[in-house]
Design a protein around this motif. Structure first.
Motif, PDB file in Angstrom:
ATOM      1  N   ASP A 154       0.853  -1.187   0.000  1.00 14.74           N
ATOM      2  CA  ASP A 154       0.000   0.000   0.000  1.00 14.74           C
ATOM      3  C   ASP A 154       0.889   1.239   0.000  1.00 14.74           C
ATOM      4  OD1 ASP A 154      -1.824   2.010   0.290  1.00 14.74           O
ATOM      5  OD2 ASP A 154      -2.668   1.305   2.185  1.00 14.74           O
ATOM      6  N   GLU A 214       0.153   4.233   0.240  1.00 13.90           N
ATOM      7  CA  GLU A 214      -0.276   5.232   1.223  1.00 13.90           C
ATOM      8  C   GLU A 214       0.428   5.034   2.557  1.00 13.90           C
ATOM      9  OE1 GLU A 214      -2.213   7.875   0.745  1.00 13.90           O
ATOM     10  OE2 GLU A 214      -2.266   7.337  -1.383  1.00 13.90           O
ATOM     11  N   GLU A 215       0.862   3.800   2.813  1.00 12.02           N
ATOM     12  CA  GLU A 215       1.545   3.503   4.073  1.00 12.02           C
ATOM     13  C   GLU A 215       3.041   3.810   4.016  1.00 12.02           C
ATOM     14  OE1 GLU A 215      -0.020   2.584   6.845  1.00 12.02           O
ATOM     15  OE2 GLU A 215      -1.911   2.759   5.734  1.00 12.02           O
ATOM     16  N   SER A 256       6.285   5.950   4.063  1.00 14.61           N
ATOM     17  CA  SER A 256       6.648   7.206   4.722  1.00 14.61           C
ATOM     18  C   SER A 256       7.936   7.754   4.124  1.00 14.61           C
ATOM     19  CB  SER A 256       6.839   6.997   6.228  1.00 14.61           C
ATOM     20  OG  SER A 256       5.654   6.517   6.827  1.00 14.61           O
ATOM     21  N   LYS A 287       6.857  12.055  -1.577  1.00 13.63           N
ATOM     22  CA  LYS A 287       5.667  11.388  -2.107  1.00 13.63           C
ATOM     23  C   LYS A 287       4.808  12.409  -2.849  1.00 13.63           C
ATOM     24  CE  LYS A 287       3.344   8.553   0.415  1.00 13.63           C
ATOM     25  NZ  LYS A 287       2.546   8.015   1.539  1.00 13.63           N
ATOM     26  N   ASP A 310      -0.611   1.117  -6.542  1.00 11.52           N
ATOM     27  CA  ASP A 310      -2.075   1.129  -6.659  1.00 11.52           C
ATOM     28  C   ASP A 310      -2.513   1.767  -7.980  1.00 11.52           C
ATOM     29  OD1 ASP A 310      -1.179   3.620  -5.854  1.00 11.52           O
ATOM     30  OD2 ASP A 310      -2.887   4.023  -4.522  1.00 11.52           O
ATOM     31  N   GLU A 313     -11.448  16.849  -1.066  1.00 15.98           N
ATOM     32  CA  GLU A 313     -10.009  16.592  -0.931  1.00 15.98           C
ATOM     33  C   GLU A 313      -9.224  17.766  -1.514  1.00 15.98           C
ATOM     34  OE1 GLU A 313      -8.532  12.844  -2.133  1.00 15.98           O
ATOM     35  OE2 GLU A 313     -10.287  11.733  -1.426  1.00 15.98           O
TER      36      GLU A 313
END
Length: 466
Positions: A158, A160-161, A163, A189, A248, A319
């Motif tokens: 993922d 999004e996880e 860092s 990111k 993703d 968003e």
């Protein structure tokens, strides 16, 4: 006897020796061990070699070095116009990752572009011919299929996880050196690049070079979090900046290719730019944020919803949109036909506009790109305006005008705003889209001549293909 309570000389030496032995252990624990990732997941990484058939360079009887010079007319007069061009075969290398045991493989679209033959080699030295299931040049993802079973596969993670600052590992075939492992950290990111409107990249300092393209980027759990796609370089080799497509985003394209044979993404129908501090003040905004609408395509979804040039989009479905680069990926991931709510700043006031997301039609977009601005090689170009074309005596299908130089290869070569680009690599430039295709077809790192018209004169500039 030591009345101070401090250890004697012998005790001090003992403590020093203990610290000396412990210090390396403590330091070593801070550095990750990548051997487990390589042993367990390395077999899922493949080497990809392709063969392409491309037209030979040059224009028939005019030697390439004389094209665009006063000698061009001489060769045409005495040796005739150009004839049919023979094709030549070229080979290229890349990497890929196996995503299913029955033979599906993900790589970059540019790795297999125009390939007449694709050969995949596994870590056990087996070679298999691969079929191109589909490709999406917009985000640079392609799906291949080999006829095999029980292949080693990679596990998806993922993004999004992930860092900023954490360790990541790349495995691929840089310069053809198969199964090479490099490591580094996530530098940033959500990084947008001028040449890619629909991808927010994971930026790393992992050493990535030509041949790594299409290979996986692993986290320390051995999960694929990205597909290595690009580097930023002035030399053609690694200079500390590499970019990976979040997995993703890549897998969404893969799923659509499997289902539809193509990727269908949302489309708004606007040209946008970043908001500078001066523009923010002129629009009555507290800070420079959002995507400024520079042009609304007539008849597009934004036009039908009432979006106007000068609107600043600051949110989509609640968003936040911080920069212009945030908007295309957000709209692109929405399904065509779905409803989206845009929060815009118009004349200093926030408004909410409901828009029915359209489908990005590649043919229509290509037509729009020929009449709108386009970014390539660190510069923004457009078709030559009619008045300038008439002034320079250019035919209708010749040249593009530079409207902005933002850096990169164009700045290094000395390209200036207002220059009209006539040729690249001894091939005529006919429009923004065709120029981008010419650049994409040239070898990375190659220095090639660019013929530009500047005022009354013309000159060649050496430009390095990134």
């Amino acid at each position: 006897m030591h009345s101070s309570g401090l250890p004697g000389r012998g005790g001090s030496v003992l403590i020093f020796l203990i610290l000396l032995m412990v210090a390396p252990v403590v330091g070593a624990q801070k550095l990750p061990d990548f051997t487990g990732i390589v042993e367990e997941h390395g077999p899922s990484v493949v080497n990809i070699s392709t063969t392409q058939k491309t037209p030979a360079e040059g224009t028939g009887r005019v030697p390439p070095q004389f094209e665009g010079t006063p000698f061009e007319d001489f060769f045409k007069r005495f040796f005739g116009e150009q004839g049919p061009q023979p094709e030549r075969e070229t080979q290229s290398l890349g990497s890929g990752v196996i995503i299913s045991a029955d033979g599906y493989i993900v790589t970059n679209a540019h790795v297999v572009k125009n390939a007449s033959e694709i050969v995949v080699q596994l870590t056990d030295r087996r070679q298999m011919e691969a079929e191109l299931v589909g490709r999406d040049a917009t985000i640079d993802i392609a799906l291949l299929k080999v006829d095999a079973d029980n292949l080693p596969t990679a596990q998806m993670g993922d993004p999004e996880e992930v860092s900023v600052g954490e360790w990541v590992v790349a495995i691929g075939s840089p310069f053809g050196f198969e199964n090479s492992v490099t490591a580094g950290i996530v530098s940033a990111k959500g990084r947008s690049l001028p040449s890619d409107n629909y991808t927010n990249f994971i930026q790393t300092d992992v050493a990535v070079n030509p041949g790594n393209s299409g290979g996986p980027l692993f986290n320390l759990d051995g999960e694929v979090v990205g597909i290595n796609a690009q580097i930023y370089s002035k030399s053609g080799g690694f200079m500390g900046l590499s970019f990976a497509i979040p997995i993703d985003v890549a897998m969404d394209a893969v799923d659509q290719i499997k289902e539809h044979g193509e990727v269908r993404r949302g489309w708004l129908g606007v040209y946008i730019q970043d908001v500078s501090s001066d523009l923010a003040e002129s629009f009555g905004m507290d800070k420079p944020t959002g995507a400024l609408v520079a042009r609304v395509i007539e008849g597009g979804p934004a036009d039908k919803a009432g979006l106007q040039s000068g609107d600043v989009v600051i949110a989509v479905d609640g968003e936040e949109i911080r920069t212009a680069g945030d908007l295309p990926p957000k709209i692109g991931q929405l399904k065509p036909g779905s409803e989206a709510t845009l929060t815009v700043v118009r004349e200093g006031e926030e408004r909410r506009i409901s828009v029915t997301v359209g489908a990005r039609d590649e043919r229509q977009m290509a037509a729009d790109e020929e009449t709108g601005p386009s970014k390539v090689l660190g510069m923004q170009v457009r078709p030559v305006p009619a008045d300038i074309r008439k002034e320079l005596g250019l035919p209708a299908d010749r040249g593009v005008q530079v409207t902005e130089v933002v850096g990169g290869a164009a700045a290094s070569a000395g390209v200036r705003k207002g220059d009209v680009i006539l040729k690249l690599a001894n091939r005529a430039v006919t429009g923004p889209k065709q120029l981008a295709e010419l650049v994409e077809g040239l070898p990375s790192g190659r220095v090639t001549p660019m013929l530009v018209r500047r005022g009354e004169g013309a000159l060649f500039l050496p430009i390095q293909i990134p």
